[in-house]
Design a protein around this motif. Sequence first.
Motif, PDB file in Angstrom:
ATOM      1  N   PHE A   1       0.844  -1.197   0.000  1.00 28.88           N
ATOM      2  CA  PHE A   1       0.000   0.000   0.000  1.00 28.88           C
ATOM      3  C   PHE A   1       0.880   1.248   0.000  1.00 28.88           C
ATOM      4  N   THR A   2       0.393   2.269  -0.695  1.00 25.59           N
ATOM      5  CA  THR A   2       0.999   3.589  -0.590  1.00 25.59           C
ATOM      6  C   THR A   2       0.063   4.471   0.229  1.00 25.59           C
ATOM      7  N   ILE A   3       0.639   5.517   0.800  1.00 26.79           N
ATOM      8  CA  ILE A   3      -0.130   6.396   1.683  1.00 26.79           C
ATOM      9  C   ILE A   3       0.227   7.852   1.400  1.00 26.79           C
ATOM     10  N   SER A   4      -0.757   8.713   1.534  1.00 29.62           N
ATOM     11  CA  SER A   4      -0.565  10.154   1.427  1.00 29.62           C
ATOM     12  C   SER A   4      -1.352  10.837   2.536  1.00 29.62           C
ATOM     13  N   PHE A   5      -0.816  11.938   3.027  1.00 26.97           N
ATOM     14  CA  PHE A   5      -1.458  12.687   4.099  1.00 26.97           C
ATOM     15  C   PHE A   5      -1.839  14.079   3.621  1.00 26.97           C
ATOM     16  N   ALA A   6      -3.024  14.510   4.028  1.00 27.97           N
ATOM     17  CA  ALA A   6      -3.470  15.894   3.837  1.00 27.97           C
ATOM     18  C   ALA A   6      -3.565  16.480   5.233  1.00 27.97           C
ATOM     19  N   GLU A   7      -2.628  17.345   5.569  1.00 31.04           N
ATOM     20  CA  GLU A   7      -2.516  17.841   6.935  1.00 31.04           C
ATOM     21  C   GLU A   7      -2.846  19.320   7.023  1.00 31.04           C
ATOM     22  N   SER A   8      -3.582  19.656   8.054  1.00 30.31           N
ATOM     23  CA  SER A   8      -3.807  21.056   8.371  1.00 30.31           C
ATOM     24  C   SER A   8      -3.141  21.337   9.712  1.00 30.31           C
ATOM     25  N   CYS A   9      -3.800  21.056  10.820  1.00 28.87           N
ATOM     26  CA  CYS A   9      -3.253  21.427  12.132  1.00 28.87           C
ATOM     27  C   CYS A   9      -1.943  20.732  12.470  1.00 28.87           C
ATOM     28  N   THR A  10      -1.678  19.557  11.896  1.00 27.13           N
ATOM     29  CA  THR A  10      -0.437  18.850  12.201  1.00 27.13           C
ATOM     30  C   THR A  10       0.746  19.383  11.403  1.00 27.13           C
TER      31      THR A  10
ATOM     32  N   MET B   1     -10.707  15.836   2.412  1.00 25.12           N
ATOM     33  CA  MET B   1      -9.250  15.928   2.404  1.00 25.12           C
ATOM     34  C   MET B   1      -8.634  14.548   2.150  1.00 25.12           C
ATOM     35  N   ALA B   2      -9.111  13.535   2.864  1.00 27.23           N
ATOM     36  CA  ALA B   2      -8.578  12.176   2.716  1.00 27.23           C
ATOM     37  C   ALA B   2      -8.820  11.642   1.306  1.00 27.23           C
ATOM     38  N   GLU B   3     -10.025  11.817   0.822  1.00 26.76           N
ATOM     39  CA  GLU B   3     -10.348  11.338  -0.518  1.00 26.76           C
ATOM     40  C   GLU B   3      -9.573  12.110  -1.575  1.00 26.76           C
ATOM     41  N   GLY B   4      -9.434  13.421  -1.375  1.00 28.16           N
ATOM     42  CA  GLY B   4      -8.736  14.264  -2.334  1.00 28.16           C
ATOM     43  C   GLY B   4      -7.254  13.940  -2.444  1.00 28.16           C
ATOM     44  N   ILE B   5      -6.596  13.722  -1.294  1.00 27.93           N
ATOM     45  CA  ILE B   5      -5.162  13.428  -1.332  1.00 27.93           C
ATOM     46  C   ILE B   5      -4.920  12.039  -1.898  1.00 27.93           C
ATOM     47  N   ALA B   6      -5.795  11.089  -1.593  1.00 29.48           N
ATOM     48  CA  ALA B   6      -5.654   9.733  -2.148  1.00 29.48           C
ATOM     49  C   ALA B   6      -5.777   9.775  -3.667  1.00 29.48           C
ATOM     50  N   LYS B   7      -6.783  10.491  -4.145  1.00 33.07           N
ATOM     51  CA  LYS B   7      -7.002  10.577  -5.590  1.00 33.07           C
ATOM     52  C   LYS B   7      -5.861  11.317  -6.280  1.00 33.07           C
TER      53      LYS B   7
ATOM     54  N   ASP C   1     -18.667  24.575  -0.618  1.00 36.41           N
ATOM     55  CA  ASP C   1     -19.925  24.363   0.097  1.00 36.41           C
ATOM     56  C   ASP C   1     -19.704  23.583   1.398  1.00 36.41           C
ATOM     57  N   THR C   2     -18.814  22.602   1.357  1.00 36.58           N
ATOM     58  CA  THR C   2     -18.496  21.819   2.567  1.00 36.58           C
ATOM     59  C   THR C   2     -17.898  22.733   3.631  1.00 36.58           C
ATOM     60  N   LEU C   3     -16.953  23.571   3.220  1.00 36.91           N
ATOM     61  CA  LEU C   3     -16.300  24.482   4.167  1.00 36.91           C
ATOM     62  C   LEU C   3     -17.301  25.488   4.731  1.00 36.91           C
ATOM     63  N   GLU C   4     -18.186  25.996   3.896  1.00 35.65           N
ATOM     64  CA  GLU C   4     -19.175  26.981   4.354  1.00 35.65           C
ATOM     65  C   GLU C   4     -20.218  26.348   5.269  1.00 35.65           C
ATOM     66  N   ARG C   5     -20.659  25.159   4.947  1.00 37.07           N
ATOM     67  CA  ARG C   5     -21.728  24.510   5.729  1.00 37.07           C
ATOM     68  C   ARG C   5     -21.230  23.888   7.030  1.00 37.07           C
TER      69      ARG C   5
ATOM     70  N   LYS D   1      -7.003  23.884   0.726  1.00 42.69           N
ATOM     71  CA  LYS D   1      -7.814  22.659   0.786  1.00 42.69           C
ATOM     72  C   LYS D   1      -8.641  22.499  -0.490  1.00 42.69           C
ATOM     73  N   MET D   2      -9.190  23.600  -0.975  1.00 44.30           N
ATOM     74  CA  MET D   2      -9.993  23.540  -2.202  1.00 44.30           C
ATOM     75  C   MET D   2      -9.097  23.280  -3.417  1.00 44.30           C
ATOM     76  N   ARG D   3      -7.999  23.991  -3.523  1.00 45.12           N
ATOM     77  CA  ARG D   3      -7.141  23.904  -4.711  1.00 45.12           C
ATOM     78  C   ARG D   3      -6.448  22.556  -4.846  1.00 45.12           C
ATOM     79  N   TYR D   4      -5.869  22.060  -3.762  1.00 39.88           N
ATOM     80  CA  TYR D   4      -5.032  20.870  -3.860  1.00 39.88           C
ATOM     81  C   TYR D   4      -5.732  19.558  -3.510  1.00 39.88           C
ATOM     82  N   LEU D   5      -6.844  19.661  -2.775  1.00 37.76           N
ATOM     83  CA  LEU D   5      -7.501  18.434  -2.300  1.00 37.76           C
ATOM     84  C   LEU D   5      -8.924  18.279  -2.826  1.00 37.76           C
ATOM     85  N   ASN D   6      -9.393  19.270  -3.556  1.00 39.54           N
ATOM     86  CA  ASN D   6     -10.755  19.259  -4.080  1.00 39.54           C
ATOM     87  C   ASN D   6     -11.810  19.278  -2.972  1.00 39.54           C
ATOM     88  N   VAL D   7     -11.477  19.893  -1.831  1.00 32.69           N
ATOM     89  CA  VAL D   7     -12.495  20.121  -0.806  1.00 32.69           C
ATOM     90  C   VAL D   7     -13.455  21.166  -1.378  1.00 32.69           C
TER      91      VAL D   7
END
Length: 156
Positions: free
Chosen positions: A16-25, A80-86, A64-68, A55-61
Amino acid sequence: MSRQETLVKILIKRKFTISFAESCTGGKMAASIVDVADASKVLNASAVTYSNEAKMRYLNVQQDTLERFGAVSEQTAREMAEGIAKANNADIGVGITGIAGPGGGTDEKPVGTVCFGYCIQGITLTETMHFGDMGRNVVREKSVSHVLDTLINKLN
């Protein structure tokens, strides 16, 4: 053997390969894996996306999700998880977003609230942890430890 060594061994064994999308960390999650020999066999790319725009540009967040739901939400951690994996064609994508402090907390989302998303071979799980107002770096370290423990448990 450290938890990050254990995780790297599991990932290598499962191919398996792994990628992380990190904000606070702020990259601590990826750095914990890079500390391990053979990290290059499993870690292909990660991103520190601190701002909503990143988050929107690089991870496709979705905006609407951020606003709601806000940046610190299971919905955002999921995207974030789905975006970084893709983006990296990774078997596992992990999203981490939270309020490390000392400020930024609310009654609904106090300091120490961290949301996690785990996209494992296309199946995404989310959770929220409340580590408490124990200091910015402690919250960040606890977040890294939590991800390591969670992935080891889910992949074993």
